[in-house]
Design a protein around this motif. Sequence first.
Motif, PDB file in Angstrom:
ATOM      1  N   ASP A 320      -1.354  -2.523  -2.638  1.00 58.41           N
ATOM      2  CA  ASP A 320      -2.096  -1.523  -1.875  1.00 58.41           C
ATOM      3  C   ASP A 320      -1.182  -0.879  -0.841  1.00 58.41           C
ATOM      4  O   ASP A 320      -0.225  -1.497  -0.355  1.00 58.41           O
ATOM      5  N   PHE A 321      -1.505   0.366  -0.500  1.00 58.47           N
ATOM      6  CA  PHE A 321      -0.718   1.162   0.444  1.00 58.47           C
ATOM      7  C   PHE A 321      -1.027   0.802   1.899  1.00 58.47           C
ATOM      8  O   PHE A 321      -0.413   1.318   2.819  1.00 58.47           O
ATOM      9  N   ALA A 322      -2.005  -0.091   2.118  1.00 54.73           N
ATOM     10  CA  ALA A 322      -2.452  -0.401   3.479  1.00 54.73           C
ATOM     11  C   ALA A 322      -1.283  -0.770   4.382  1.00 54.73           C
ATOM     12  O   ALA A 322      -0.430  -1.580   4.013  1.00 54.73           O
ATOM     13  N   HIS A 323      -1.228  -0.155   5.559  1.00 54.06           N
ATOM     14  CA  HIS A 323      -0.169  -0.483   6.521  1.00 54.06           C
ATOM     15  C   HIS A 323      -0.679  -0.432   7.960  1.00 54.06           C
ATOM     16  O   HIS A 323      -0.228  -1.193   8.792  1.00 54.06           O
ATOM     17  N   CYS A 347      -0.329 -10.466   1.909  1.00 60.52           N
ATOM     18  CA  CYS A 347       1.000 -10.227   2.466  1.00 60.52           C
ATOM     19  C   CYS A 347       1.147  -8.759   2.840  1.00 60.52           C
ATOM     20  O   CYS A 347       0.949  -7.871   2.001  1.00 60.52           O
ATOM     21  N   ILE A 348       1.476  -8.493   4.108  1.00 62.40           N
ATOM     22  CA  ILE A 348       1.689  -7.132   4.588  1.00 62.40           C
ATOM     23  C   ILE A 348       3.159  -6.948   4.952  1.00 62.40           C
ATOM     24  O   ILE A 348       3.737  -7.801   5.630  1.00 62.40           O
ATOM     25  N   GLU A 349       3.748  -5.848   4.489  1.00 58.89           N
ATOM     26  CA  GLU A 349       5.071  -5.474   4.959  1.00 58.89           C
ATOM     27  C   GLU A 349       4.912  -4.483   6.108  1.00 58.89           C
ATOM     28  O   GLU A 349       4.324  -3.413   5.934  1.00 58.89           O
ATOM     29  N   LEU A 350       5.411  -4.828   7.270  1.00 54.78           N
ATOM     30  CA  LEU A 350       5.424  -3.888   8.391  1.00 54.78           C
ATOM     31  C   LEU A 350       6.642  -2.989   8.214  1.00 54.78           C
ATOM     32  O   LEU A 350       7.779  -3.468   8.173  1.00 54.78           O
ATOM     33  N   HIS A 351       6.376  -1.682   8.135  1.00 59.68           N
ATOM     34  CA  HIS A 351       7.439  -0.766   7.703  1.00 59.68           C
ATOM     35  C   HIS A 351       7.467   0.522   8.509  1.00 59.68           C
ATOM     36  O   HIS A 351       8.523   1.118   8.701  1.00 59.68           O
ATOM     37  N   THR A 352       6.305   0.973   9.002  1.00 58.66           N
ATOM     38  CA  THR A 352       6.237   2.264   9.691  1.00 58.66           C
ATOM     39  C   THR A 352       6.718   2.136  11.137  1.00 58.66           C
ATOM     40  O   THR A 352       6.781   1.039  11.702  1.00 58.66           O
ATOM     41  N   PHE A 353       7.026   3.276  11.744  1.00 55.52           N
ATOM     42  CA  PHE A 353       7.463   3.296  13.139  1.00 55.52           C
ATOM     43  C   PHE A 353       6.408   2.656  14.039  1.00 55.52           C
ATOM     44  O   PHE A 353       6.728   1.856  14.924  1.00 55.52           O
ATOM     45  N   SER A 354       5.145   3.002  13.824  1.00 54.14           N
ATOM     46  CA  SER A 354       4.085   2.455  14.670  1.00 54.14           C
ATOM     47  C   SER A 354       4.003   0.940  14.539  1.00 54.14           C
ATOM     48  O   SER A 354       3.934   0.213  15.538  1.00 54.14           O
ATOM     49  N   SER A 355       4.011   0.435  13.299  1.00 50.26           N
ATOM     50  CA  SER A 355       3.822  -1.002  13.088  1.00 50.26           C
ATOM     51  C   SER A 355       4.993  -1.824  13.613  1.00 50.26           C
ATOM     52  O   SER A 355       4.854  -3.023  13.869  1.00 50.26           O
ATOM     53  N   LEU A 356       6.160  -1.194  13.774  1.00 49.78           N
ATOM     54  CA  LEU A 356       7.339  -1.903  14.268  1.00 49.78           C
ATOM     55  C   LEU A 356       7.550  -1.709  15.770  1.00 49.78           C
ATOM     56  O   LEU A 356       8.581  -2.098  16.312  1.00 49.78           O
ATOM     57  N   ILE A 378       8.960  -8.364   7.074  1.00 48.60           N
ATOM     58  CA  ILE A 378       9.688  -7.210   7.615  1.00 48.60           C
ATOM     59  C   ILE A 378      11.117  -7.304   7.109  1.00 48.60           C
ATOM     60  O   ILE A 378      11.793  -8.307   7.347  1.00 48.60           O
ATOM     61  N   ASP A 379      11.560  -6.288   6.399  1.00 50.00           N
ATOM     62  CA  ASP A 379      12.943  -6.266   5.940  1.00 50.00           C
ATOM     63  C   ASP A 379      13.859  -6.305   7.166  1.00 50.00           C
ATOM     64  O   ASP A 379      13.735  -5.462   8.060  1.00 50.00           O
ATOM     65  N   ARG A 425      -7.072 -19.783  -9.426  1.00 52.29           N
ATOM     66  CA  ARG A 425      -8.247 -19.481  -8.598  1.00 52.29           C
ATOM     67  C   ARG A 425      -7.845 -18.927  -7.234  1.00 52.29           C
ATOM     68  O   ARG A 425      -8.484 -19.175  -6.215  1.00 52.29           O
ATOM     69  N   THR A 426      -6.775 -18.143  -7.241  1.00 53.46           N
ATOM     70  CA  THR A 426      -6.249 -17.538  -6.018  1.00 53.46           C
ATOM     71  C   THR A 426      -5.783 -16.122  -6.311  1.00 53.46           C
ATOM     72  O   THR A 426      -5.095 -15.890  -7.303  1.00 53.46           O
ATOM     73  N   ASN A 427      -6.172 -15.169  -5.465  1.00 52.48           N
ATOM     74  CA  ASN A 427      -5.714 -13.786  -5.605  1.00 52.48           C
ATOM     75  C   ASN A 427      -4.537 -13.530  -4.661  1.00 52.48           C
ATOM     76  O   ASN A 427      -4.435 -14.145  -3.599  1.00 52.48           O
ATOM     77  N   LEU A 428      -3.684 -12.599  -5.073  1.00 53.65           N
ATOM     78  CA  LEU A 428      -2.564 -12.174  -4.237  1.00 53.65           C
ATOM     79  C   LEU A 428      -2.715 -10.689  -3.931  1.00 53.65           C
ATOM     80  O   LEU A 428      -2.906  -9.874  -4.847  1.00 53.65           O
ATOM     81  N   LEU A 429      -2.631 -10.340  -2.655  1.00 54.10           N
ATOM     82  CA  LEU A 429      -2.741  -8.950  -2.204  1.00 54.10           C
ATOM     83  C   LEU A 429      -1.444  -8.575  -1.493  1.00 54.10           C
ATOM     84  O   LEU A 429      -1.086  -9.187  -0.481  1.00 54.10           O
ATOM     85  N   LEU A 430      -0.739  -7.586  -2.033  1.00 50.23           N
ATOM     86  CA  LEU A 430       0.548  -7.139  -1.498  1.00 50.23           C
ATOM     87  C   LEU A 430       0.370  -5.747  -0.917  1.00 50.23           C
ATOM     88  O   LEU A 430       0.017  -4.811  -1.642  1.00 50.23           O
ATOM     89  N   MET A 431       0.620  -5.580   0.380  1.00 53.45           N
ATOM     90  CA  MET A 431       0.321  -4.314   1.045  1.00 53.45           C
ATOM     91  C   MET A 431       1.547  -3.769   1.764  1.00 53.45           C
ATOM     92  O   MET A 431       2.194  -4.486   2.525  1.00 53.45           O
ATOM     93  N   SER A 432       1.842  -2.497   1.516  1.00 52.76           N
ATOM     94  CA  SER A 432       2.992  -1.874   2.169  1.00 52.76           C
ATOM     95  C   SER A 432       3.041  -0.386   1.876  1.00 52.76           C
ATOM     96  O   SER A 432       2.617   0.059   0.811  1.00 52.76           O
ATOM     97  N   SER A 433       3.615   0.377   2.839  1.00 48.09           N
ATOM     98  CA  SER A 433       4.003   1.760   2.554  1.00 48.09           C
ATOM     99  C   SER A 433       5.490   1.809   2.208  1.00 48.09           C
ATOM    100  O   SER A 433       6.044   2.884   1.992  1.00 48.09           O
TER     101      SER A 433
END
Length: 455
Positions: A320-323, A347-356, A378-379, A425-433
């Motif tokens: 998902d694109f959620a950030h 799992c969320i990747e913090l990537h945008t200027f605001s989120s960092l 965060i890379d 019985r577990t879902n994985l959600l990967l979110m990042s812009s």
Amino acid sequence: MRIHFIAIGGSAMHNLAIALHKKGYQVTGSDDAIFEPSQSRLDKYGLLPAKMGWDEARISSDLDAVILGMHALTDNPELLKAQEMGIKIYSYPEYIYEQTKDKLRVVIGGSHGKTTITSMILHVLNYYKKDFDYLVGAQLAGFDTMVKITNEAPLIVIEGDEYLASPIDRRPKFHLYKANLAVISGIAWDHINVFKTYADYTLQFELFIDTIVPGGKLVYCSADKDLEKIVKESKADVQKIGYEIPDHVVKNGISYLLPDETPLKVFGDHNLMNINAAKLICSELGIDYKQFDIAIGSFTGAAKRLELLRNSDETSVYKDFAHSPSKLKATVDAVKAQFPNRKLVACIELHTFSSLNKDFLVQYADTMATADTAIVYIDEKTFQHKRLEPFSKEDVQMAFKRADLLFFDNSERLKEYFYRVNFYRTNLLLMSSGNFGGVDLVNLARELNTVEQGI
């Protein structure tokens, strides 16, 4: 018409260039770097610059207009030459309005859900073979480009971004379209590099309402109390139509719209509210509620919005694109609620200027509360590129208000962690812009361990 694009490689810019080329305009462009998919798309239509970089020789008196992208700087030599010669310079939203001022303009605004609501409207209009133009922020199934501009279509549906129009036009893009029909999906502080306070950010939506053509209509999410207050206090000459979550039921992981129990391919309260916004707009465009429900049943979602990478009886993997905080919370809550009998690793990747930005990070408090396992990635190179002070694991845990939150700054170690987890019985959600440091998410999803213990 001869049109030159400065910074043609941008997402909206290159799609507008292609749309005008298809309309018969003579289009040229320049940029200092062009990446995929812009590069291939421009090349397909013969619009890819022969060489990268800026060259004032590209600006000549026979140009009818220059369209300036946000990526360019105010001292760009081509921009300076165009200004010196008195050539008309547009931002791309200005030029969209110039091309569509005789059409019915539908503008979808809001901090979240813009792309999805726009995509839903386009899907339904396309389903009933209506003639329309559009501008949307994601590549959609069944649509060749993200922008279409013709002479014939009586209306255009526009995703209205609140970010700035161009380096020399500091107005938000959605202020420039002058909507006949408008949507505001909700307000949650974003773009803090431009809008330093929440009050400054919400002001842009107050001003957006004032740009709606007198006698027009505003469809808005009445479940958002800050937005409700802004709409109620607005003196604009528009009809105001509120919406909330439509009546629905969930059975075996599938959401059904009532009263006819129309099965949906999307889920979550945020998507259900998006459906109601799209339904109200489509009713203004001549498609009744029953027709809408029939068409929306085949909508699979916009690209990168709860995109299913793997699905089995016991495990689903979503990208998902959620950030932003509001998008993150809505997406995590949606997946958990849709599959209450499965655990959720989010799992969320913090990537945008605001989120960092350390001052903004506290906005993420409790956004991953419903996930069984919460991960922030965060890379490590991102802070260097953006020249920002790095976060520690403790900074992130404190901001998210989760002492058990896992923190990674290396993509290989993140992958190793996922491979150690049993996703039965577990879902994985990967979110990042962003792109999770280049990890192949499709391959990752395919290789996860989902074998029941003891078998």
